[in-house]
Design an enzyme around this catalytic site. Structure first.
Site, PDB file in Angstrom:
ATOM      1  N   THR B 107       1.970  16.104  -5.188  1.00  0.00           N
ATOM      2  CA  THR B 107       2.264  16.315  -6.558  1.00  0.00           C
ATOM      3  C   THR B 107       1.380  17.138  -7.195  1.00  0.00           C
ATOM      4  O   THR B 107       2.005  17.866  -8.121  1.00  0.00           O
ATOM      5  CB  THR B 107       2.377  14.965  -7.244  1.00  0.00           C
ATOM      6  OG1 THR B 107       3.160  14.184  -6.434  1.00  0.00           O
ATOM      7  CG2 THR B 107       3.056  15.008  -8.511  1.00  0.00           C
ATOM      8  N   ASP B 184      -0.699   9.312  -2.229  1.00  0.00           N
ATOM      9  CA  ASP B 184      -0.284   8.138  -1.152  1.00  0.00           C
ATOM     10  C   ASP B 184      -1.432   7.804  -0.301  1.00  0.00           C
ATOM     11  O   ASP B 184      -2.001   6.670   0.211  1.00  0.00           O
ATOM     12  CB  ASP B 184       1.105   8.201  -0.406  1.00  0.00           C
ATOM     13  CG  ASP B 184       2.207   7.856  -1.343  1.00  0.00           C
ATOM     14  OD1 ASP B 184       1.982   7.935  -2.642  1.00  0.00           O
ATOM     15  OD2 ASP B 184       3.387   8.148  -0.728  1.00  0.00           O
ATOM     16  N   LYS B 262      -5.336   3.080  -3.385  1.00  0.00           N
ATOM     17  CA  LYS B 262      -4.137   3.029  -4.364  1.00  0.00           C
ATOM     18  C   LYS B 262      -3.564   1.810  -4.743  1.00  0.00           C
ATOM     19  O   LYS B 262      -3.576   1.003  -3.489  1.00  0.00           O
ATOM     20  CB  LYS B 262      -3.258   4.028  -3.842  1.00  0.00           C
ATOM     21  CG  LYS B 262      -2.127   4.494  -4.622  1.00  0.00           C
ATOM     22  CD  LYS B 262      -1.211   5.341  -4.285  1.00  0.00           C
ATOM     23  CE  LYS B 262      -0.041   5.847  -5.279  1.00  0.00           C
ATOM     24  NZ  LYS B 262       0.884   6.864  -4.843  1.00  0.00           N
TER      25      LYS B 262
END
Lengths: 656, 461
Positions: B107, B184, B262
């Site tokens: 991203t 991720d 995460k």
């Protein structure tokens, strides 16, 4: 040779020069000369249980101080597809605002603060939007695509609004013309602002994400009243579905205005349609005034690119008798700067709006862009200068001003001075080009102030978080089956029924037409009676009594039904209404007791007439028959109410 | 090329476009049973159906036209859009630290094509400067795109390449390294680099973003500024993850590469240090350490690069009624190491025992971590644990499961000697196992409790 300059007469002369007239004096010819052009963006909240893209409840509001947590964000401009920053984006970035969101758990989840992607679109909202699109004669799209529309003012934590087109190219029928519609979209509502002081803007997130539709018209309206009429029509159309929210803030409109040679300026968030005429009238003239300013400046300044302001920092000791503003600024250890505007004499005090001059345009921008709270400046063309003449002369000398120049003295925190100076120069240069594309905030007095730079078309892009939603013919046809009839048809029907014209606005505003129709068909009570009752009596009660929590308009149907079933005269409704309005749970019999109603037979009332006739002849003050009737009616009215209609009673009195 | 003309359209929709001779990027007037529509035909997303044509109408919005309603179409013009990110030369400032940014995809390194909605992964220094000019005030930045993959496609091959590339930069005397990465599996890569790049004299900062940089409220810009500050000016010369502390735009946290995870699918503040405190906070003003002990920045360039990884390593998440064939199939497929993520203190059910014994016999290294994430494996407390240990399962203390998986791959990449592997696994390189769990290492507050509510009203979460 120095001429004495009188700001007030300059203001008045400039007002006259552009031909300003008040709205009362203005005619269609006035607007034709100005080239008045206006279009609308009408926003309407939909009556759904949940928000548009998450499962938070819609329509629950919090007070500014009621919040569970705060989230802080800063908005950054993103590059447009052409690799350039949008004008608004740059302005908002310049302002360097810290945005604070006040979150209440009850009304806000992680979606609203942009910590969770959107859930599936609320189908209830989508269906209402389709119904209203059909009523607006729009062409319904085959597939709904959610689009992101950038907003950098912080009013939406993501920095964009999720919005989707439902229909394009429709029209509405006003009394004398058709107005074309560009489109209707369903979108999420934005945050409510709590405060905006200095570099900190606070929002609450309760309203954020509630479903809202926006109906956009072509700029087909040619005078201020027409704009209001179109706006009312769209609002009434929305309300005719009974599936939209009402109340403060549930409907808001943005009004686009331009004059001949002007630019589109958007007056944002007008809460009442009745403000529209004055606002559009003034905005058109403001643009007209700015065009004159441009002409004057262009005559004096040959090369706008070479035009620059000159500025010097000054301190409090500079002034002989500093005014309170300057003193306060100095006490807050603000920096004070004097700015020379070459060739701007007579421009600062040029008329723009009633009670406002060109200098206000600069001050407004200092507040919004440089984040310096008002009062943030004074200048050489104030009607009553707060700077002593000697001081102003000293400033002029310091700035090496020429006689045709104007001067601004502004103040603010040191870190904002650079932006402020840029802002002043930028606004002055814009004046040489004409009218800046702006969104403006409205005030009740019909004037507006600068709010933001109008965003360009490059702020739309597809929402990658949602899939397109197909709209099948069968689905649309099903929704079409339950549509109410057109507002214009209803309008004509009310006329046919002989309902007084002064009640229409209220009837449409409250969406009472279906009830009037129901009372007519089911109770056989003429719309003239019920319409008048709603538009006059009910409207009065609403404005003067405290509404009980459980009250809704259906109770009036029940009331009429009760009177009809009990053979009571409909006149009684007027007296019962205040009680019912305040105590909606009280049964109608008790209401009758409360208003001291007693059931008396018609014959008993009529039988008193001969006695009263005799009595009147004893006290007779006039030989005229109607005086006798009037007196007798007065005596009988309290007992007659509800038991016999006054018209019938009068006839009986006259016949006796 | 013919497919370019009808980008993304297939089946019936493609037929309709062909029939009426209308191309993608063509300006079209479409007559339908629902009325007339006008706009530019846009490419269609590959995964969407073949029943609609996408139009960008004049107001900038996109709409879809149902092909069954189409009566006629006419192309009235053609204007292909080319979305290009503008480049501006990244200015060099004397006296600022040299920082290298490696791009891997994800991203943080992507922009949206405004017309099609497609994501363009690109981030040259010039593009970065165009988007986040503040970076030039922090460091002299150089970038290199190593790969352009989504986070989930990062794997051993990328870890090794990355480690080698980092080694080269350090030898050349860089002051700090940033790695732009999808979020991720950011913590997998952080663990891998901790093991593969040892004794680094400079900070190695992994950074991502939870909101793409084409969004005005993206966390990308601030994360990049924080990462540049930590890499260029910070004193902590370790492999770290730099992401938002609270969800608010306030400060970033620097997490040790072996203790970070995460923890939320979409929050900005998704990365949390587990079982310990983060290393430091970071703002644009600088790094403020939380942990007193860390590896300090040095002037030398004696870095140790150990780019090894055995790919035949698996991780299995235990669930009740797990059958032994789950483990047997791994053994049969030739796996050399297995990390079990067990319940509670590190347990699995009895039916698995024979499979575990078989693994030991076949020379497969089996280690135990916990599903609770917080806390240590304690296999002496219950019989189950003792049984498992006797069958060769080695408890990994408070090593996080993903970290254990990466470390086992790295260890097996260097030796197949089980005892050697065991030793490597139990000797911490940088706190993947800690001797103690501090009292403030486990903080998962529960909303609704009055004092917590009072806390989150004042402190930004």
């Amino acid at each position: 040779m120095k001429n004495k300059f009188d700001a007030l007469s300059n203001y008045n002369e400039s007002k006259k020069a552009i031909g300003y007239v008040s709205r009362k004096e203005a005619t269609q010819e006035t607007y034709n000369n100005l080239g008045f052009m206006s279009g609308l963006e009408v926003h309407q909240q939909l009556l759904t249980g949940k928000k548009l893209f998450c499962n938070c409840p819609a329509g629950i509001y919090q007070k500014a101080e009621q919040y569970d947590a705060e989230v802080i964000r800063h908005m950054r401009p993103t590059l447009s597809e052409l690799g350039e920053y949008d004008g608004t984006a740059l302005m908002e970035f310049k302002t360097k605002k810290e945005i604070v969101y006040r979150v209440k758990n009850e009304t806000t989840c992680t979606y609203e603060v942009d910590d969770t992607p959107p859930f599936h679109i609320n189908m209830e909202a989508l269906n209402i939007s389709i119904e209203i699109s059909l009523l607006s004669k729009l062409n319904i799209v085959g597939e709904v695509h959610v689009t992101r529309k950038q907003y950098l003012d912080g009013s939406i934590p993501t920095g964009f609004q999720r919005t989707a087109i439902i229909g394009v190219e429709g029209e509405i029928d006003l009394k004398n013309k058709k107005v074309r519609l560009i489109q209707l979209s369903v979108e999420e509502d934005s945050c409510r602002e709590v405060s905006d002081i200095g570099h900190r803007r606070i929002y609450r997130t309760d309203r954020l994400g509630m479903p809202l539709i926006e109906t956009v018209t072509y700029p087909d309206m040619v005078n201020p009243d027409e704009v209001k009429e179109a706006c009312d029509y769209i609002r009434f159309l929305n309300r005719s579905t009974g599936k939209v929210r009402t109340g403060i803030g549930a409907g808001r409109e943005d009004v686009n205005v331009s004059c001949k040679g002007g630019r589109r300026v958007e007056i944002k968030g007008v809460a009442h349609t009745k403000w529209i005429p004055e606002l559009t009238h003034n905005e058109c003239f403001r643009q007209w005034a700015l065009l004159r300013v441009k002409k004057l400046l262009n005559e004096k300044i040959k090369d706008a690119n070479k035009w620059h302001v000159a500025s010097k920092e000054i301190d409090l000791h500079f002034f002989g008798f500093p005014c309170d503003y300057v003193k306060n600024a100095s006490e807050q250890s603000y920096k004070i700067h004097a700015v020379n505007l070459p060739e701007f004499k007579g421009i600062l005090s040029h008329f723009t709006q009633p009670g406002k001059m060109f200098a206000n345009e600069i001050s407004d921008r200092l507040k919004v862009i440089a984040c310096i709270e008002k009062p943030n400046m004074t200048h050489s063309e104030e009607f009553e200068s707060c700077i002593a003449k000697d001081d102003l002369d000293k400033i002029k000398t310091l700035l090496k001003s020429e006689d045709n120049d104007a001067q601004i003295i502004f103040w603010g925190p040191e870190s904002d001075i650079k932006t402020a100076l840029e802002t002043i120069e930028e606004r002055c240069k814009m004046a040489m080009e004409g009218i800046p594309n702006e969104t403006r905030k409205s005030f009740i007095d019909g004037t507006t102030i600068f709010e933001r730079v109008l965003p360009g078309a490059d702020r739309m892009y597809p929402d990658t978080d949602t899939a397109p939603i197909p709209l099948e013919d069968s689905h649309i046809n099903k929704l079409r089956e339950n549509l109410p009839n057109d507002v214009i048809e209803r309008y004509n029907q009310l006329k046919k029924w002989d309902v007084p014209v002064d009640t229409y606005t209220y009837i449409f505003k409250k969406n009472l037409y279906p009830l009037i129709e129901k009372i007519n068909t089911e109770l056989k009570i003429s719309p003239k009676i019920s319409g008048t009752f709603f538009g006059h009596n009910f409207k009065y009660i609403e404005g003067h009594y405290q509404k009980g929590r459980e009250f809704n308009e259906n109770l009036i149907y029940e009331l009429f039904k009760f009177l009809k079933n009990n053979n009571l005269d409909l006149q009684l409704a007027k007296n019962m209404l205040p009680v019912i309005y305040e105590h909606p749970k009280m049964d109608f019999d008790s209401v009758l007791t409360t208003i001291n109603f007693k059931k008396i037979k018609k014959e008993d009332i009529v039988s008193k007439i001969p006695f009263l006739k005799n009595k009147f002849s004893e006290i007779r003050i006039s030989p005229k028959e109607e005086v006798a009737t009037h007196w007798i009616m007065g005596e009988l009215r309290p007992t007659a109410l509800g038991n016999i209609s006054f018209t019938e009673l009068r006839k009986t009195v006259e016949a006796n | 090329m013919s497919e370019d003309i009808f980008q993304g359209y297939k089946g019936q929709a493609l037929e309709v476009l062909k029939k009426f001779n209308v191309r993608v990027w063509g300006q079209a007037e479409i007559e339908t049973t629902r009325g007339k529509f006008k706009g530019t035909v846009l490419p269609r997303s590959e995964n969407d159906d073949d029943k609609h044509i996408v139009l960008k109408i004049i107001t900038g919005y996109n709409i879809g036209i149902d092909i069954d309603t189409v009566k006629g179409m006419k192309e009235t013009g053609y204007k292909k859009a080319n979305y290009k990110i503008p480049e501006k030369e990244f200015p060099y400032t004397e006296g600022l630290p040299k920082v290298k940014l490696f791009g891997t995809g994800g991203t943080i390194a992507s922009r949206l094509d405004y017309r099609t909605g497609a994501v363009i992964p690109a981030f040259s220094p010039g593009e970065l400067y165009g988007a986040v000019p503040e970076l030039a005030d922090i460091c002299n930045l150089d970038t290199e795109k190593l790969f352009a993959v989504f986070s989930e496609n990062m794997g051993p091959e990328q870890y090794k390449k990355l480690a080698i590339a980092i080694g080269k930069e350090i030898e050349k005397g860089i002051d700090g390294i940033i790695i732009g990465h999808g979020t991720d599996t950011l913590h997998h890569t952080a663990a891998a680099l901790t093991f593969m790049v040892q004794n680094s004299p400079v900070p190695i900062v992994l950074v991502g973003s939870q909101r793409s940089s084409d969004r005005p409220s993206s966390d990308a810009a601030l994360n990049l500024m924080h990462a540049a500050t930590a890499a260029g000016h910070g004193d902590i010369a370790e492999v770290m993850v730099c992401m938002f502390g609270p969800t608010s735009d306030e400060y970033g946290l620097l997490h040790r590469g072996t203790r970070v995870r995460k923890m939320h699918s979409s929050y900005r503040s998704t990365f949390r240090t587990i079982g310990d405190t983060p290393l430091a906070t970071v703002t644009r003003k600088g790094v403020k350490s939380i942990k007193p002990i860390y590896n300090h920045r040095r002037k030398d360039n004696n870095v140790k690069i150990l780019p090894f990884f055995e790919e035949k390593v698996a991780m299995i998440y235990y669930y009740t009624n797990m059958q032994p064939d789950m483990i047997d199939s791994l053994i049969d497929a030739g796996y050399k190491g297995i990390i079990i993520i067990g319940t509670g203190l590190g347990h699995v059910n009895k039916p698995l025992y024979p499979a575990i014994v078989r693994a030991k016999e076949k020379g497969v290294a089996v280690f135990m971590t916990v599903q609770t994430l917080w806390g240590y494996v304690h296999m002496f407390v219950y019989d189950t644990g003792r049984d498992l240990m006797s069958k060769g399962v080695v408890p990994l203390a408070n090593m996080l499961p993903e970290v254990a998986y990466i470390k086992l791959g790295w260890a097996l990449g260097q030796t197949s000697d089980i005892e050697e592997v065991k030793k490597m696994m139990l000797t911490p390189i940088n706190d993947e196992i800690t001797e103690r769990e501090p009292y403030n290492g486990y903080l998962v507050y529960q909303g609704g409790v009055p004092e917590i509510e009072e806390f989150i009203r004042k402190v930004h979460k």
